[in-house]
Write a protein that holds these residues in place. Structure first.
Motif: not given
Length: 368
Positions: A59-68
């Motif tokens: 359930x995606x409320x806000x798209x985006x990306x990150x590296x963890x």
């Protein structure tokens, strides 16, 4: 970025992708997982040689990306309670919640993550997961681990007339598996690293669901359900296996694979790991006699066979012989020989050509 999904799905995706993340790298982003949220969520691991990415519903409320960091992210998920995980990102900080567990983790910008390779040309084939898994499993024992000859640390894939051959060679034995496939494009040959094949075997199950292979000029990708394994191909001249495998034999006997393997296992009990004394096999009429004498002791045994070897003697490394017998996909085998110093060939006794194994003998000395 903000999304929610089942912890089990995210954990499975992270563990899969983490297999391709770099353990230590001067490029810090390669030690992490790229998490991208759009219409669904994709988790990617990449070490510049191979990549694994998998897509899960969320359930995606806000798209985006990150590296963890891959290790940290996987450990967090493993120790969290079961339930729904919510991941939200503000700047370069990821907030990860599940039940009463709550982590704030500093990540990296997705812009720091290297782009995955783009295929410059494409051709491909498809075959059931269960068949590809068996083919890899029945060849991987002969993939070399010697980095001084990198081309043999992978397996040759050769597509000819809608037949896929997979060949592995390590200098002491050769394994060939053959299956008919559904293909498109021209016939081709390429060498896939053993590490990528190990990943692929893990992701395949025993089902009829298809694996889609796409081949580019320098890379190959395997699409297994929602997971993609992408790998750089190995370059170099691979052994001309068709010329290496003998076609005519002076001795050919038929044996039960399980019985022969049991005899090898029993006689191998006294093999000294420091000396690696070979097993001495004598092919007589109706029987293969085994003998092994080491500093530990002496062992003799016998395996019933159909045929007459006329007393031919040959020596084998016990592990190399056992590996081939364990992998062979047939209950009854033809053991084919010419001399005590020429290769031994194992094939299916029923006349099938789905596999051919070649094992080089060990020179026997007096007293062995």
């Amino acid at each position: 970025m903000k999304f929610s999904c089942e912890k089990s799905a995210l954990q499975t995706a992270a563990l899969s992708a983490a297999r391709a993340a770099a353990g230590k790298s001067p490029v810090t982003a390669l030690e992490g997982l790229l998490i991208q949220a759009g219409s669904d969520v994709r988790v990617t691991g990449y070490d510049l040689k191979r990549a694994i990415y998998t897509t899960i519903e969320a359930d995606v409320q806000e798209p985006g990306a990150i590296v963890i960091n891959a290790r940290l992210f996987c450990e967090m998920l493993r120790r969290m309670p079961d339930g729904v995980v919510t991941v939200s990102v503000q700047g370069e900080t990821a907030n990860i919640k599940c039940g009463r567990s709550h982590f704030d983790v500093i990540g990296l910008s997705a812009e720091d993550y290297p782009e995955l390779p783009v295929f410059d040309r494409e051709s491909g084939v498809s075959l059931p997961q269960g068949i590809l898994k068996k083919m890899i499993n029945e060849c991987s024992f002969a993939i070399s681990t010697n980095e001084s000859r990198p081309v043999y640390t992978g397996a040759l894939f050769e597509l000819e007339n809608s037949v896929l051959n997979i060949v592995a060679v390590d200098g002491y034995r050769l394994a060939l598996r053959r299956e008919r496939v559904e293909g498109y494009g021209d016939d081709c040959r390429f060498i896939v690293p053993g590490m990528a094949l190990s990943d692929l075997e893990r992701f395949c199950d025993d089902s009829e669901e298809k694996v889609e292979m796409t081949v580019g000029g320098k890379y190959i990708s395997f699409n297994v359900g929602g997971t993609v394994v992408l790998s750089r191909l190995l370059e170099g001249d691979f052994l001309n296996y068709k010329k290496a495998i003998p076609e005519q034999f002076r001795v050919q006997v038929k044996v039960e694979r399980t019985e022969l393997l049991q005899v090898v296992d029993r006689v191998s009990l006294i093999v000294d790991d420091k000396v690696r004394t070979p097993l001495r096999l004598t092919f007589n009429s109706g029987a293969i006699d085994f003998l092994c004498a080491t500093p530990v002791g002496r062992a003799e045994d016998m395996c019933v066979c159909e045929g007459d070897g006329s007393g031919l003697e040959i020596g084998f490394n016990d592990r190399y012989l056992a590996d081939a017998l364990k992998a062979a996909p047939a209950d009854t085998l033809n053991v084919c020989l010419n001399t005590g110093s020429s290769p031994c060939i194992l094939t299916a006794a029923d006349g099938g050509d789905s596999f051919t194994y070649m094992i080089l003998p060990v020179r026997l000395r007096a007293g062995q």
